[in-house]
Design a protein around this motif. Structure first.
Motif, PDB file in Angstrom:
ATOM      1  N   VAL A 207      52.561  52.415  27.521  1.00 44.60           N
ATOM      2  CA  VAL A 207      52.102  51.231  28.252  1.00 44.60           C
ATOM      3  C   VAL A 207      53.304  50.535  28.876  1.00 44.60           C
ATOM      4  N   VAL A 208      53.054  49.859  29.978  1.00 38.86           N
ATOM      5  CA  VAL A 208      54.053  48.988  30.592  1.00 38.86           C
ATOM      6  C   VAL A 208      53.382  47.668  30.946  1.00 38.86           C
ATOM      7  N   GLY A 209      54.102  46.585  30.736  1.00 38.61           N
ATOM      8  CA  GLY A 209      53.576  45.283  31.090  1.00 38.61           C
ATOM      9  C   GLY A 209      53.576  45.095  32.594  1.00 38.61           C
ATOM     10  N   VAL A 210      52.473  44.570  33.117  1.00 36.06           N
ATOM     11  CA  VAL A 210      52.402  44.290  34.545  1.00 36.06           C
ATOM     12  C   VAL A 210      52.194  42.803  34.836  1.00 36.06           C
ATOM     13  N   ASN A 211      51.851  42.016  33.812  1.00 39.35           N
ATOM     14  CA  ASN A 211      51.740  40.570  33.977  1.00 39.35           C
ATOM     15  C   ASN A 211      51.866  39.910  32.612  1.00 39.35           C
TER      16      ASN A 211
ATOM     17  N   SER B  39      52.787  44.703  23.811  1.00 36.09           N
ATOM     18  CA  SER B  39      53.193  46.072  24.130  1.00 36.09           C
ATOM     19  C   SER B  39      53.127  46.988  22.918  1.00 36.09           C
ATOM     20  N   ILE B  40      53.511  46.481  21.756  1.00 32.74           N
ATOM     21  CA  ILE B  40      53.427  47.294  20.537  1.00 32.74           C
ATOM     22  C   ILE B  40      51.969  47.586  20.217  1.00 32.74           C
TER      23      ILE B  40
ATOM     24  N   ALA C 178      49.532  48.250  31.752  1.00 35.80           N
ATOM     25  CA  ALA C 178      49.030  49.453  32.417  1.00 35.80           C
ATOM     26  C   ALA C 178      49.193  50.613  31.451  1.00 35.80           C
ATOM     27  N   ASN C 179      48.134  51.405  31.312  1.00 32.49           N
ATOM     28  CA  ASN C 179      48.190  52.619  30.501  1.00 32.49           C
ATOM     29  C   ASN C 179      48.726  53.738  31.384  1.00 32.49           C
ATOM     30  N   ILE C 180      49.881  54.265  31.050  1.00 39.37           N
ATOM     31  CA  ILE C 180      50.520  55.308  31.850  1.00 39.37           C
ATOM     32  C   ILE C 180      50.369  56.643  31.119  1.00 39.37           C
ATOM     33  N   THR C 181      49.588  57.537  31.706  1.00 42.20           N
ATOM     34  CA  THR C 181      49.398  58.848  31.073  1.00 42.20           C
ATOM     35  C   THR C 181      50.380  59.877  31.610  1.00 42.20           C
TER      36      THR C 181
END
Length: 142
Positions: A78-82, A65-66, A132-135
């Motif tokens: 970003v958020v982890g999805v798996n 994540s970093i 996931a890249n969250i814009t």
């Protein structure tokens, strides 16, 4: 966060929260690699007296994540999805080192691999995290 000042700002936030609880210390943070280490201690053991697998999963998640955040920079979060983490060698004590490297970085997602080794350089755990890249960051948590 591609310039040195932004990475320095990110590093000032590291090692807090859960990372602080397990004693995770970041030693290298760039858009292309993240390294950290921690010392295995009894408070991190599972009942059989070895490093708890959840610690490995957490370290894998944190480093990926970093790295993903630094690479994505000002474009969003970003958020982890798996998170898929394998435990390969039991550890009772010593300092472990984790290194995260990107496998794929795209417009909507990233995939990072994290390898964790002991003081002898032996692989003790390996994982990968899809981010996931969250814009539209206002949508996170809603």
């Amino acid at each position: 966060m591609s310039d040195t000042a932004d990475i320095a700002d990110m590093k000032s936030l590291l090692g807090t929260g859960f990372d602080a609880t397990i004693g995770l210390e970041y030693t290298d943070v760039t858009p292309d690699r993240v390294r950290a280490q921690w010392t295995v201690k009894p408070t991190l053991h599972q009942p059989a007296g070895i490093q708890h697998g959840g610690v490995y999963c957490s370290v894998v998640e944190s480093l990926a994540s970093i790295g993903g955040t630094v690479w994505l920079g000002e474009r969003g979060h970003v958020v982890g999805v798996n998170n898929n983490t394998d435990f390969l060698r039991a550890t009772r004590e010593g300092t472990l080192t984790a290194e995260a490297n990107p496998i794929h970085r795209g417009r909507t997602s990233q995939l990072w691999e994290v390898r964790i080794t002991d003081e002898q350089g032996r692989l003790v755990s390996k994982g990968q995290v899809r981010l996931a890249n969250i814009t539209d960051t206002s949508a996170i948590g809603n």
